[in-house]
Design a protein around this motif. Structure first.
Motif, mmCIF file in Angstrom:
data_model
loop_
_atom_site.group_PDB
_atom_site.id
_atom_site.type_symbol
_atom_site.label_atom_id
_atom_site.label_comp_id
_atom_site.label_asym_id
_atom_site.label_seq_id
_atom_site.Cartn_x
_atom_site.Cartn_y
_atom_site.Cartn_z
ATOM 1 N N ASP A 63 -4.301 -8.918 12.038
ATOM 2 C CA ASP A 63 -4.588 -7.738 11.228
ATOM 3 C C ASP A 63 -4.252 -6.452 11.979
ATOM 4 O O ASP A 63 -3.709 -5.513 11.408
ATOM 5 N N GLU A 64 -4.546 -6.419 13.260
ATOM 6 C CA GLU A 64 -4.222 -5.227 14.050
ATOM 7 C C GLU A 64 -2.703 -5.045 14.173
ATOM 8 O O GLU A 64 -2.197 -3.919 14.123
ATOM 9 N N ILE A 65 -1.974 -6.142 14.307
ATOM 10 C CA ILE A 65 -0.516 -6.061 14.338
ATOM 11 C C ILE A 65 -0.006 -5.503 13.014
ATOM 12 O O ILE A 65 0.834 -4.605 12.992
ATOM 13 N N ALA A 66 -0.525 -6.020 11.902
ATOM 14 C CA ALA A 66 -0.101 -5.535 10.585
ATOM 15 C C ALA A 66 -0.416 -4.051 10.424
ATOM 16 O O ALA A 66 0.405 -3.277 9.914
ATOM 17 N N GLN A 67 -1.585 -3.628 10.868
ATOM 18 C CA GLN A 67 -1.976 -2.220 10.787
ATOM 19 C C GLN A 67 -1.011 -1.355 11.602
ATOM 20 O O GLN A 67 -0.632 -0.268 11.181
ATOM 21 N N LEU A 92 2.116 -2.184 12.395
ATOM 22 C CA LEU A 92 3.447 -2.252 11.780
ATOM 23 C C LEU A 92 3.553 -1.366 10.533
ATOM 24 O O LEU A 92 4.651 -0.933 10.183
ATOM 25 N N MET A 93 2.433 -1.136 9.876
ATOM 26 C CA MET A 93 2.432 -0.403 8.602
ATOM 27 C C MET A 93 3.261 0.877 8.611
ATOM 28 O O MET A 93 4.083 1.081 7.716
ATOM 29 N N PRO A 94 3.109 1.764 9.576
ATOM 30 C CA PRO A 94 3.889 3.001 9.551
ATOM 31 C C PRO A 94 5.391 2.776 9.752
ATOM 32 O O PRO A 94 6.182 3.684 9.492
ATOM 33 N N LEU A 95 5.778 1.587 10.189
ATOM 34 C CA LEU A 95 7.186 1.286 10.412
ATOM 35 C C LEU A 95 7.880 0.756 9.155
ATOM 36 O O LEU A 95 9.089 0.563 9.152
ATOM 37 N N VAL A 96 7.107 0.514 8.102
ATOM 38 C CA VAL A 96 7.679 0.020 6.852
ATOM 39 C C VAL A 96 8.356 1.187 6.142
ATOM 40 O O VAL A 96 7.711 2.184 5.824
ATOM 41 N N PRO A 97 9.668 1.073 5.890
ATOM 42 C CA PRO A 97 10.371 2.170 5.222
ATOM 43 C C PRO A 97 9.895 2.340 3.780
ATOM 44 O O PRO A 97 9.452 1.378 3.152
ATOM 45 N N SER A 98 10.020 3.545 3.278
ATOM 46 C CA SER A 98 9.558 3.828 1.911
ATOM 47 C C SER A 98 10.550 3.354 0.854
ATOM 48 O O SER A 98 10.200 3.311 -0.324
ATOM 49 N N ASP A 99 11.753 2.982 1.263
ATOM 50 C CA ASP A 99 12.789 2.623 0.285
ATOM 51 C C ASP A 99 12.955 1.118 0.106
ATOM 52 O O ASP A 99 14.052 0.622 -0.117
ATOM 53 N N VAL A 100 11.850 0.361 0.185
ATOM 54 C CA VAL A 100 11.912 -1.073 -0.074
ATOM 55 C C VAL A 100 10.974 -1.423 -1.228
ATOM 56 O O VAL A 100 9.961 -0.755 -1.441
ATOM 57 N N ALA A 157 0.000 -10.484 5.905
ATOM 58 C CA ALA A 157 -0.924 -9.475 6.444
ATOM 59 C C ALA A 157 -0.423 -8.063 6.139
ATOM 60 O O ALA A 157 -1.206 -7.182 5.765
ATOM 61 N N LEU A 158 0.876 -7.853 6.266
ATOM 62 C CA LEU A 158 1.458 -6.543 6.002
ATOM 63 C C LEU A 158 1.412 -6.218 4.507
ATOM 64 O O LEU A 158 1.170 -5.069 4.123
ATOM 65 N N SER A 159 1.606 -7.215 3.674
ATOM 66 C CA SER A 159 1.508 -7.023 2.228
ATOM 67 C C SER A 159 0.093 -6.600 1.834
ATOM 68 O O SER A 159 -0.094 -5.696 1.007
ATOM 69 N N LEU A 160 -0.893 -7.241 2.431
ATOM 70 C CA LEU A 160 -2.285 -6.877 2.152
ATOM 71 C C LEU A 160 -2.584 -5.443 2.572
ATOM 72 O O LEU A 160 -3.352 -4.738 1.921
ATOM 73 N N ARG A 161 -1.989 -5.001 3.654
ATOM 74 C CA ARG A 161 -2.206 -3.643 4.159
ATOM 75 C C ARG A 161 -1.439 -2.590 3.367
ATOM 76 O O ARG A 161 -1.945 -1.491 3.151
ATOM 77 N N THR A 162 -0.193 -2.901 2.959
ATOM 78 C CA THR A 162 0.665 -1.897 2.317
ATOM 79 C C THR A 162 0.606 -1.937 0.795
ATOM 80 O O THR A 162 0.968 -0.961 0.148
ATOM 81 N N GLY A 163 0.192 -3.059 0.249
ATOM 82 C CA GLY A 163 0.222 -3.217 -1.201
ATOM 83 C C GLY A 163 1.598 -3.617 -1.730
ATOM 84 O O GLY A 163 1.771 -3.792 -2.936
ATOM 85 N N LEU A 164 2.570 -3.780 -0.839
ATOM 86 C CA LEU A 164 3.901 -4.211 -1.269
ATOM 87 C C LEU A 164 3.885 -5.704 -1.573
ATOM 88 O O LEU A 164 3.283 -6.484 -0.817
ATOM 89 N N PRO A 165 4.551 -6.128 -2.639
ATOM 90 C CA PRO A 165 4.657 -7.566 -2.894
ATOM 91 C C PRO A 165 5.537 -8.207 -1.837
ATOM 92 O O PRO A 165 6.245 -7.508 -1.103
#
Length: 169
Positions: free
Chosen positions: A43-47, A49-57, A73-81
């Motif tokens: 979960d801490e890794i996903a948290q 990584l979150m700011p590194l997820v580009p907005s254009d995906v 884990a990243l999907s749960l944090r960002t809401g991205l499918p």
């Protein structure tokens, strides 16, 4: 972030003689399953990584097997499918390479655990692009600094790593 790096290293760094996916041998190995199986660390890794997820995906594409828990884990944090991407399409049932939704006309971010030469990403991206997906970026926890980012760039994929190997050794 330095504390996270030291915790990843303490949890998953092994020494010995290891054969990598590329066929190369290494005296150091980061067993990603050890950090991915720790729910607090994952979960801490996903948290982080979150700011590194580009907005254009449009969706995250977790590669079998190690990229899947990270992508979840990243999907749960960002809401991205997300899409679950197999190493090869199964020969039964849906016969799909990617599960969890369509990929045609979808902008995917590849999520991977450890990148050496980028071979697993390149294999998946070739198939995803052939299925109509747009893939320009990939995200990983650890770049082993053995040519992966350069090989991926040749295929038009920008790799962003949370850490490079030299930062964890």
């Amino acid at each position: 972030m330095a504390n996270l790096a030291s915790r990843i290293r303490a949890r998953s760094h092994l020494t010995g003689t290891f054969t990598l996916r590329s066929g190369a041998t290494s005296t150091e190995y980061f067993d990603k399953y050890l950090f991915e199986s720790d729910p607090v660390l994952l979960d801490e890794i996903a948290q982080t990584l979150m700011p590194l997820v580009p907005s254009d995906v449009d969706a995250l594409a977790g590669l079998e097997l190690g990229g899947i828990p990270l992508a979840v884990a990243l999907s749960l944090r960002t809401g991205l499918p997300m899409r679950f991407v197999r190493k090869e399409a199964k020969t039964y049932g849906t016969c799909r390479l990617a599960e969890g939704g369509r990929v045609d006309a979808v902008r995917l971010l590849i999520v991977e655990d450890v990148v050496s030469t980028g071979g697993a990403i390149l294999d998946a991206v070739a198939e995803l692009r052939a299925s109509g997906a747009t893939v320009k970026k990939a995200l990983c926890v650890l770049d082993r600094e053995t040519g992966g980012p350069e090989k991926l760039a040749e295929a038009g994929i920008q790799l962003t790593a949370l850490y490079r190997m030299s930062e964890l050794t």
